[in-house]
Design a protein around this motif. Sequence first.
Motif, short mmCIF file in Angstrom:
data_model
loop_
_atom_site.label_atom_id
_atom_site.label_comp_id
_atom_site.label_asym_id
_atom_site.label_seq_id
_atom_site.Cartn_x
_atom_site.Cartn_y
_atom_site.Cartn_z
N ASP A 84 51.34 34.68 -1.72
CA ASP A 84 51.63 33.28 -1.34
C ASP A 84 52.09 33.21 0.11
OD1 ASP A 84 51.11 32.22 -3.85
OD2 ASP A 84 53.12 32.75 -4.57
N GLY A 85 53.00 34.14 0.44
CA GLY A 85 53.54 34.19 1.81
C GLY A 85 52.42 34.40 2.82
N CYS A 86 51.47 35.30 2.49
CA CYS A 86 50.37 35.58 3.43
C CYS A 86 49.55 34.31 3.69
CB CYS A 86 49.46 36.67 2.87
SG CYS A 86 50.15 38.32 3.10
N GLN A 87 49.37 33.52 2.65
CA GLN A 87 48.58 32.29 2.84
C GLN A 87 49.31 31.31 3.76
OE1 GLN A 87 45.96 30.92 -0.48
NE2 GLN A 87 47.48 32.02 -1.69
N LYS A 88 50.63 31.25 3.59
CA LYS A 88 51.41 30.35 4.46
C LYS A 88 51.37 30.85 5.90
CE LYS A 88 54.60 28.77 0.93
NZ LYS A 88 55.50 29.52 0.10
N ILE A 89 51.49 32.18 6.05
CA ILE A 89 51.46 32.77 7.41
C ILE A 89 50.09 32.52 8.05
CG2 ILE A 89 51.50 34.98 8.68
CD1 ILE A 89 54.25 34.11 7.77
N ALA A 90 49.04 32.64 7.22
CA ALA A 90 47.68 32.44 7.75
C ALA A 90 47.57 31.04 8.35
CB ALA A 90 46.65 32.62 6.63
N LYS A 91 48.09 30.07 7.65
CA LYS A 91 47.99 28.68 8.14
C LYS A 91 48.79 28.53 9.44
CE LYS A 91 48.25 23.89 6.75
NZ LYS A 91 48.58 23.58 8.11
N LYS A 92 50.00 29.11 9.45
CA LYS A 92 50.83 29.02 10.66
C LYS A 92 50.14 29.67 11.85
CE LYS A 92 55.55 29.22 8.81
NZ LYS A 92 56.78 30.00 8.88
N MET A 93 49.49 30.83 11.58
CA MET A 93 48.79 31.55 12.65
C MET A 93 47.68 30.71 13.23
SD MET A 93 47.93 35.42 11.83
CE MET A 93 49.11 36.67 11.86
N VAL A 94 46.87 30.15 12.33
CA VAL A 94 45.74 29.34 12.77
C VAL A 94 46.25 28.16 13.59
CG1 VAL A 94 43.84 27.85 11.99
CG2 VAL A 94 44.23 30.05 10.88
N ASP A 95 47.32 27.50 13.11
CA ASP A 95 47.88 26.36 13.84
C ASP A 95 48.38 26.78 15.22
OD1 ASP A 95 47.28 24.77 11.73
OD2 ASP A 95 49.33 24.66 10.92
N GLU A 96 49.07 27.93 15.27
CA GLU A 96 49.61 28.38 16.57
C GLU A 96 48.49 28.70 17.54
OE1 GLU A 96 53.83 30.68 15.86
OE2 GLU A 96 52.49 31.52 17.34
N ILE A 97 47.46 29.41 17.05
CA ILE A 97 46.38 29.83 17.95
C ILE A 97 45.56 28.62 18.39
CG2 ILE A 97 44.29 31.26 18.16
CD1 ILE A 97 45.69 33.29 16.27
N LEU A 98 45.27 27.71 17.43
CA LEU A 98 44.50 26.51 17.81
C LEU A 98 45.29 25.63 18.76
CD1 LEU A 98 42.80 25.37 14.46
CD2 LEU A 98 41.68 26.31 16.48
N GLY A 99 46.61 25.70 18.65
CA GLY A 99 47.48 24.88 19.50
C GLY A 99 47.52 25.36 20.94
N LYS A 100 47.05 26.56 21.18
CA LYS A 100 47.04 27.10 22.55
C LYS A 100 45.81 26.58 23.28
CE LYS A 100 50.00 30.84 22.85
NZ LYS A 100 50.49 31.37 21.58
N GLY A 101 45.98 26.27 24.54
CA GLY A 101 44.85 25.77 25.32
C GLY A 101 43.78 26.84 25.49
N THR A 102 44.22 28.00 25.97
CA THR A 102 43.25 29.08 26.19
C THR A 102 43.60 30.25 25.28
OG1 THR A 102 44.67 29.83 27.95
CG2 THR A 102 42.72 28.60 28.60
N ILE A 103 42.57 30.93 24.84
CA ILE A 103 42.80 32.07 23.95
C ILE A 103 42.62 33.35 24.74
CG2 ILE A 103 41.96 33.28 21.93
CD1 ILE A 103 41.05 30.50 20.92
N SER A 104 43.66 34.15 24.76
CA SER A 104 43.53 35.41 25.49
C SER A 104 44.21 36.52 24.71
CB SER A 104 44.19 35.26 26.85
OG SER A 104 44.53 36.53 27.33
N LEU A 105 43.54 37.64 24.68
CA LEU A 105 44.12 38.80 24.00
C LEU A 105 44.68 39.77 25.04
CD1 LEU A 105 41.92 39.88 20.98
CD2 LEU A 105 44.28 39.16 20.97
N ASP A 106 45.22 39.20 26.13
CA ASP A 106 45.73 40.03 27.22
C ASP A 106 46.86 40.95 26.78
OD1 ASP A 106 44.34 39.65 29.60
OD2 ASP A 106 45.16 37.64 29.80
N MET A 107 47.68 40.43 25.91
CA MET A 107 48.90 41.18 25.59
C MET A 107 48.69 42.13 24.43
SD MET A 107 52.51 39.37 25.81
CE MET A 107 53.91 40.41 26.07
#
Length: 372
Positions: A84-107
Amino acid sequence: MRYVPLKDAKVGMRLAQDMYDSLGRTLIGVNARVTEYYLEKLKTYGFDGIYIQDEFSKDIQLEPIISPQLRREGLECIRNQDIDGCQKIAKKMVDEILGKGTISLDMTDLRSYDDYTYAHSVNVAVICCIIGIGFEMPSERLNQLVSAALLHDMGKTEISPEIINKPGRLTPEEFQEIKKHPALSYELIKQRWDLSAQVKNAVLFHHENVDGTGYPKGLKGEEQTLMTKILHVADVYDALTAKRPYKDPYSPCEASEYMMGGCGTLFDTETVLKLLECVPLYPKGTDVMLSDGRKGIIYDNSGAFNMRPLVKLYENGEIIDLTSGENLSVVVFGASDREKEVSESYEKERLKMLEEVKKYEESIASEQRKEG
Ligand SMILES: [Fe+2]
């Protein structure tokens, strides 16, 4: 801020980021000065490098793609097999990443040896998300894809840690054991009515190659879902770039080269291309050496899939843009080549080749002028 491999880290350097142990406890806090004791501790924990702040790199801004807090929550859910926790985290992750203007895997994600499986799953989830965005998946599908990524190796907890963490080549019997983990992961989730068949499928088949040489079923590309193909690509890319007790990490450049080499046999080509669109070959804040022997750090990348970044030189702080014509005679050697001396003969040969190309082009131009 810049990345320093642990072997190059020096006493007195100032940390730019908190360092956590595998249980999410702070080992060393941001702004702390590195001491002999800390260096020893980081080595024992198996960290490959640290992010530091100094005068030279203060104008290089790096931001993790997901917050350290969310990363820790993800690790926690995977460790506790909290579906259950993983599903909640998945949603949070998607929201956080989509909320970023640019996507970079620099770090680079700084991880220790003992939380490999958990840290790997979180990373794979991040990579899956950005590939999924590349495929313009709607957020509901992204949530499913990221859930599958967080759950994909959960079955490894059922296999002996001696085999999972074995520092060296596995015996055929041990490999047979390892090969059970997709099915074991699937067993943990197959009864869940709230996980879609797509998610269960991707978890079960995340080690299938497109030419049918993978496991457990030997499915070919046309028999695999897009989610399965994405999870496979993200899984291998992250495994390559991770440091393990028995191997150094591949640089993003080397890992990208491997992924390209596997297109059409191991991996779905379109999926690899989507991955390569968002992976910087030379991430910001990493050390490089130029073919003329000058050293610097990557200051910025001016576009996706960039072979010719902006480099800030150590010798004078000058920032050179390798896309501009005047610098075209300079080639970047990645971090993994840093230790290798750039041989003078290589540089001489290369300059000779450029000279010949120039002469040839001039002769063609003069021919054309004559004809004109
Ligand atoms: Fe796996």
